[in-house]
Design an enzyme around this catalytic site. Structure first.
Site, PDB file in Angstrom:
ATOM      1  CG  HIS A 112       0.026   0.214   2.643  1.00 37.42           C
ATOM      2  ND1 HIS A 112       0.634  -0.708   3.013  1.00 37.42           N
ATOM      3  CD2 HIS A 112      -0.155   1.132   3.265  1.00 37.42           C
ATOM      4  CE1 HIS A 112       1.271  -0.533   4.266  1.00 37.42           C
ATOM      5  NE2 HIS A 112       0.898   0.876   4.439  1.00 37.42           N
ATOM      6  CG  ASP A 165       1.425   5.134   4.787  1.00 40.79           C
ATOM      7  OD1 ASP A 165       0.919   3.864   5.122  1.00 40.79           O
ATOM      8  OD2 ASP A 165       2.561   5.684   4.997  1.00 40.79           O
ATOM      9  CG  HIS A 168       4.940   1.077   2.982  1.00 39.50           C
ATOM     10  ND1 HIS A 168       4.219   2.199   2.662  1.00 39.50           N
ATOM     11  CD2 HIS A 168       4.290   0.925   4.279  1.00 39.50           C
ATOM     12  CE1 HIS A 168       3.522   2.788   3.616  1.00 39.50           C
ATOM     13  NE2 HIS A 168       3.533   2.048   4.569  1.00 39.50           N
ATOM     14  NE  ARG A 194       1.782   5.762  10.128  1.00 38.85           N
ATOM     15  CZ  ARG A 194       0.890   5.111   9.771  1.00 38.85           C
ATOM     16  NH1 ARG A 194       0.981   3.934   9.013  1.00 38.85           N
ATOM     17  NH2 ARG A 194      -0.358   5.388   9.951  1.00 38.85           N
TER      18      ARG A 194
HETATM   19  C1  SIN Z   1       2.806   1.075   7.806  1.00 39.60           C
HETATM   20  O1  SIN Z   1       2.418   0.717   6.745  1.00 39.60           O
HETATM   21  O2  SIN Z   1       3.029   2.284   7.974  1.00 39.60           O
HETATM   22  C2  SIN Z   1       3.580   0.197   8.679  1.00 39.60           C
HETATM   23  C3  SIN Z   1       4.696  -0.245   8.369  1.00 39.60           C
HETATM   24  C4  SIN Z   1       5.477  -1.184   9.335  1.00 39.60           C
HETATM   25  O3  SIN Z   1       4.868  -1.411  10.346  1.00 39.60           O
HETATM   26  O4  SIN Z   1       6.528  -1.654   8.825  1.00 39.60           O
END
Ligand code: SIN
Length: 281
Positions: free
Chosen positions: A101, A103, A257, A272
């Protein structure tokens, strides 16, 4: 002309580089920030090792690249709306971001990037994979590129939040599922131009893209599925092995990612912060 303040070590042929010479918890001068931004534009995702900084420092580092983006589906769900603690507890069946995806693309101006800091990582598993969407676009045939020109995709958050998505039953990181939640839908160009580099890239993802504007979802599905699969061909990807104190800073315009859901019996805790982006053009 001055010497570079940072050292850049690519980790794969497609994208991703480790950056040495930056202490994120410290005071960073403007020239170094400019070099980090340039490295991000060039490598699409950059990594830092051995860092230690609190939530306030995390946010001040993010603010050097833009305003902080508040994720609408985590608003009111955690202690600080500007931070999402991405938590996986032993026994969780699902995790945040386990499908390929980009974000938060259901909003009109999706985040330009995210900075993820590893607080507690499992002894094995829990890696994150990234895929370069400039390469994905460039690898398409001239005919496919022509067909995609002018096509817009519909992005919705109905697969990842709200009561119908039912995510909270299976994971520790809770998203809005209350009755007051409403779907957010926007359209974006399927081929987007990066606002800083001017390079084209493929901008569809499995978590949010549900079809093409002006077509039914059934009509959209075959082409959409092709583009989604194509976008993470192994030669477009890199994989990052976390340690406590590692940081990943990805350009949310040019990469997709995926968090690998294989941490077995272990906890994984990440912090994050997302950065405001612009309307895709
Ligand atoms: C995310 O998709 O923002 C999380 C990525 C992760 O936890 O590695």
């Amino acid at each position: 002309m001055r010497n570079s303040r940072i050292a850049i070590h690519p980790i794969a042929g497609a994208l991703g580089a480790e950056i040495e010479g930056v202490w994120i918890g410290g005071d960073i001068d403007d020239a170094t920030i400019a070099e980090i931004r340039q490295a991000l534009n060039e490598h699409c995702v950059i990594f830092f090792r051995g860092q230690e900084f609190d939530a306030e420092r995390h946010k001040s580092f993010a603010r050097r690249f833009g305003d902080i983006f508040v994720h609408p589906n985590y608003r009111g769900m955690q202690e600080d709306d500007e931070i999402v603690m991405v938590r996986r507890e032993p026994g969780d069946q699902h995790i945040v971001g386990e499908d390929w995806h980009t974000d938060t693309t259901m909003v009109a101006a999706p985040p330009m990037g995210a900075i993820l800091y590893a607080i507690e990582v499992p002894p094995y598993g829990g890696d994150t994979c990234f895929a370069n969407q400039h390469l994905a676009y460039e690898a398409l045939s001239a005919g496919m590129k022509r067909m995609l020109e002018g096509l817009r995709a519909v992005h919705s958050d109905r697969l990842v939040a709200g009561p119908q998505a039912g995510r909270n039953a299976y994971r520790a990181t809770k998203v809005r599922e209350d009755a007051g939640w409403r779907e957010t839908v926007n359209t974006h160009p399927v081929v987007r131009t990066h606002p800083e580099t001017g390079k084209k890239l493929l901008f569809v993802n499995a978590a949010y893209t549900v079809g093409f504007a002006g077509m039914t979802e059934a009509e959209s599905r075959p082409l959409l599925d092709y583009l989604l699969q194509h976008g993470h061909r192994p030669e477009f990807t890199c994989r990052f092995r976390w340690q406590n104190g590692s940081v990943a800073f990805w350009d949310n315009r040019s990469v997709k990612h995926l968090a690998v859901n294989d941490a077995g019996p272990y906890r994984r805790l990440m912090r994050r912060v997302q950065i405001v982006g612009d309307i895709p053009a």
